[in-house]
Write a protein that holds these residues in place. Structure first.
Motif, mmCIF file in Angstrom:
data_model
loop_
_atom_site.group_PDB
_atom_site.id
_atom_site.type_symbol
_atom_site.label_atom_id
_atom_site.label_comp_id
_atom_site.label_asym_id
_atom_site.label_seq_id
_atom_site.Cartn_x
_atom_site.Cartn_y
_atom_site.Cartn_z
ATOM 1 N N ASP A 164 0.578 -1.277 -0.328
ATOM 2 C CA ASP A 164 0.176 -0.710 0.386
ATOM 3 C C ASP A 164 1.274 1.435 0.270
ATOM 4 O O ASP A 164 0.430 2.231 -0.567
ATOM 5 C CB ASP A 164 -1.044 -0.205 1.208
ATOM 6 C CG ASP A 164 -2.375 1.339 1.632
ATOM 7 O OD1 ASP A 164 -2.739 1.628 0.437
ATOM 8 O OD2 ASP A 164 -1.716 1.625 2.349
ATOM 9 N N LEU A 165 2.159 1.258 -0.058
ATOM 10 C CA LEU A 165 2.651 1.993 0.564
ATOM 11 C C LEU A 165 3.330 2.785 -1.022
ATOM 12 O O LEU A 165 4.227 4.091 -1.210
ATOM 13 C CB LEU A 165 4.412 2.003 1.242
ATOM 14 C CG LEU A 165 4.386 1.561 2.838
ATOM 15 C CD1 LEU A 165 5.202 0.901 3.459
ATOM 16 C CD2 LEU A 165 3.192 2.573 3.347
ATOM 17 N N ILE A 166 3.980 1.731 -1.642
ATOM 18 C CA ILE A 166 3.622 2.217 -3.405
ATOM 19 C C ILE A 166 3.004 1.628 -4.389
ATOM 20 O O ILE A 166 3.946 1.048 -4.804
ATOM 21 C CB ILE A 166 5.423 1.854 -2.863
ATOM 22 C CG1 ILE A 166 5.848 -0.212 -2.739
ATOM 23 C CG2 ILE A 166 6.894 1.735 -3.044
ATOM 24 C CD1 ILE A 166 6.778 -0.855 -3.334
ATOM 25 N N GLY A 215 11.376 -1.881 9.064
ATOM 26 C CA GLY A 215 12.165 -2.703 7.433
ATOM 27 C C GLY A 215 11.942 -2.062 6.250
ATOM 28 O O GLY A 215 12.922 -1.786 5.919
ATOM 29 N N PRO A 216 10.814 -1.509 5.902
ATOM 30 C CA PRO A 216 10.803 -0.626 4.948
ATOM 31 C C PRO A 216 11.770 0.871 4.613
ATOM 32 O O PRO A 216 12.460 0.953 3.821
ATOM 33 C CB PRO A 216 9.377 0.042 3.943
ATOM 34 C CG PRO A 216 9.192 -0.649 5.180
ATOM 35 C CD PRO A 216 9.595 -1.135 6.039
ATOM 36 N N ALA A 231 10.095 1.283 -7.736
ATOM 37 C CA ALA A 231 9.435 2.172 -7.175
ATOM 38 C C ALA A 231 10.150 3.596 -7.653
ATOM 39 O O ALA A 231 11.401 3.117 -8.009
ATOM 40 C CB ALA A 231 9.723 2.303 -5.680
ATOM 41 N N THR A 232 10.176 4.686 -7.993
ATOM 42 C CA THR A 232 10.703 5.037 -8.303
ATOM 43 C C THR A 232 11.216 6.014 -7.290
ATOM 44 O O THR A 232 10.694 5.920 -6.285
ATOM 45 C CB THR A 232 9.929 6.760 -9.309
ATOM 46 O OG1 THR A 232 8.843 7.193 -8.683
ATOM 47 C CG2 THR A 232 9.547 6.381 -10.085
ATOM 48 N N GLU A 237 10.733 8.056 -2.124
ATOM 49 C CA GLU A 237 10.785 9.059 -1.055
ATOM 50 C C GLU A 237 9.207 9.201 -0.031
ATOM 51 O O GLU A 237 9.468 9.549 1.109
ATOM 52 C CB GLU A 237 11.867 10.171 -1.303
ATOM 53 C CG GLU A 237 12.991 10.323 -1.793
ATOM 54 C CD GLU A 237 13.341 11.758 -2.601
ATOM 55 O OE1 GLU A 237 12.564 12.381 -2.864
ATOM 56 O OE2 GLU A 237 14.289 11.008 -3.076
ATOM 57 N N GLN A 238 8.231 9.568 -0.638
ATOM 58 C CA GLN A 238 7.053 9.085 -0.115
ATOM 59 C C GLN A 238 6.299 8.337 0.507
ATOM 60 O O GLN A 238 6.507 9.180 1.558
ATOM 61 C CB GLN A 238 5.843 9.813 -1.289
ATOM 62 C CG GLN A 238 4.824 9.852 -0.810
ATOM 63 C CD GLN A 238 4.159 10.547 -1.729
ATOM 64 O OE1 GLN A 238 4.158 9.932 -3.060
ATOM 65 N NE2 GLN A 238 3.196 11.224 -2.005
ATOM 66 N N ALA A 239 6.528 6.955 0.490
ATOM 67 C CA ALA A 239 6.717 5.850 1.535
ATOM 68 C C ALA A 239 7.842 5.891 2.416
ATOM 69 O O ALA A 239 7.282 6.037 3.529
ATOM 70 C CB ALA A 239 6.815 4.461 0.392
ATOM 71 N N LEU A 240 8.705 5.932 2.608
ATOM 72 C CA LEU A 240 9.743 5.842 3.892
ATOM 73 C C LEU A 240 9.437 6.977 4.652
ATOM 74 O O LEU A 240 9.217 6.956 5.973
ATOM 75 C CB LEU A 240 10.944 6.234 2.583
ATOM 76 C CG LEU A 240 11.726 4.915 2.063
ATOM 77 C CD1 LEU A 240 13.364 5.227 2.336
ATOM 78 C CD2 LEU A 240 11.028 4.058 2.845
#
Length: 279
Positions: A164-166, A215-216, A231-232, A237-240
């Motif tokens: 869901d993050l990416i 973890g991510p 992932a771009t 960066e947005q996910a982290l």
């Protein structure tokens, strides 16, 4: 052929710390339906990676042959098994198996099908799938068993909490996964008799590390699944940032609970098995 989209030369070095072999009991159950006793069987691991499935099965069957496309992964496996005379490793592709007809009692192919072809594999109707299944049929003995462990599209989206993050990267990799119905149809076209589908609901490929809420944020954790490599930089960066914020305000607990409820409904993987018809 296999088109790599992750740098497995690098990730192979830490792969065994982020992935575990799952469904061993499923594989053994499928192979045990062959008339030849397990301890006499010759098994091929197509796309063996660093050999974690070979490691799990090496005391259960007569001999294991591993074929791996990536030289970095193969080097790790070779180092691991250099003292095992009943384990034979080679570099090559599933679409052109370097083995004689009627060689193996069983073939396993674990999380490899989405590495066949390009990002437009779906648009091209997965032509490499036909080649791989025809090759598998050729090298299996009559009544031999072919087992492939893959993920349905539902599992790709909902079987991994961080998917869901990416979402854009997940959409990209989902296109590389042949639908389960496509797999069963192509197995039939190659001459196989369909066996069944088994979904190990509670098994996770990342083992004890899977639910690490941070973890991510770690490169080694992300190296455990090739989806992250699609992932771009902006998406990563947005996910982290999102993971950092959820860990900071405590909302990560509720988030993990929600995502886990989906995984426990659909699982991460599906084992599809089929038989070579008796001649």
């Amino acid at each position: 052929m296999i088109k790599e989209y992750e740098n497995y030369q690098n990730t192979s070095k830490s792969y065994d710390t982020t992935r575990i072999p799952i469904g061993i009991e499923i594989l053994l159950g499928c192979f045990a339906t062959n008339p030849r006793p397990l301890l006499e069987q010759v098994i091929l691991d197509g796309g063996c990676g660093t050999g974690n499935y070979i490691q799990a099965l090496k005391s259960k069957v007569n001999s294991l042959w591993g074929l791996e496309f990536n030289r970095g992964m193969l080097a790790q496996a070779t180092e691991k098994f250099h003292n095992h005379p009943n384990i034979h490793l080679a570099q090559g592709s599933l679409t052109d198996l370097p083995y004689e007809n009627d060689t193996f009692d069983g073939i396993m192919c674990n999380q490899v099908l989405h590495h066949l072809g390009s990002e437009n594999a779906a648009g091209e109707n997965f032509p490499e799938l036909n080649q791989a299944f025809e090759q598998a049929y050729r090298v299996l003995r009559p009544q031999g068993v072919f087992v492939c462990n893959t993920s349905s599209h539902q599992q790709v989206y909902d079987g991994f909490w961080w998917a869901d993050l990416i979402p854009d990267a997940v959409s990209r990799i989902a296109k590389r996964f042949p639908p389960i119905t496509c797999i069963t149809e192509r197995l039939d076209q190659a001459g196989f008799s369909f066996g069944g589908i088994v979904v190990p609901i509670h098994a996770v490929m990342q083992g004890d590390n899977y639910l690490d809420p941070e973890g991510p944020l770690k490169q080694t954790y992300r190296n455990g699944d090739s989806t992250w490599s699609l992932a771009t930089q902006a998406e990563l960066e947005q996910a982290l940032e999102r993971v950092q914020n959820m860990n900071k305000d405590g909302s990560i607990v509720q988030y993990l609970d929600h995502r886990e409820s989906l995984r426990q409904k659909f699982g991460q993987t599906s084992f599809v098995y089929a038989y070579k018809k008796q001649s």
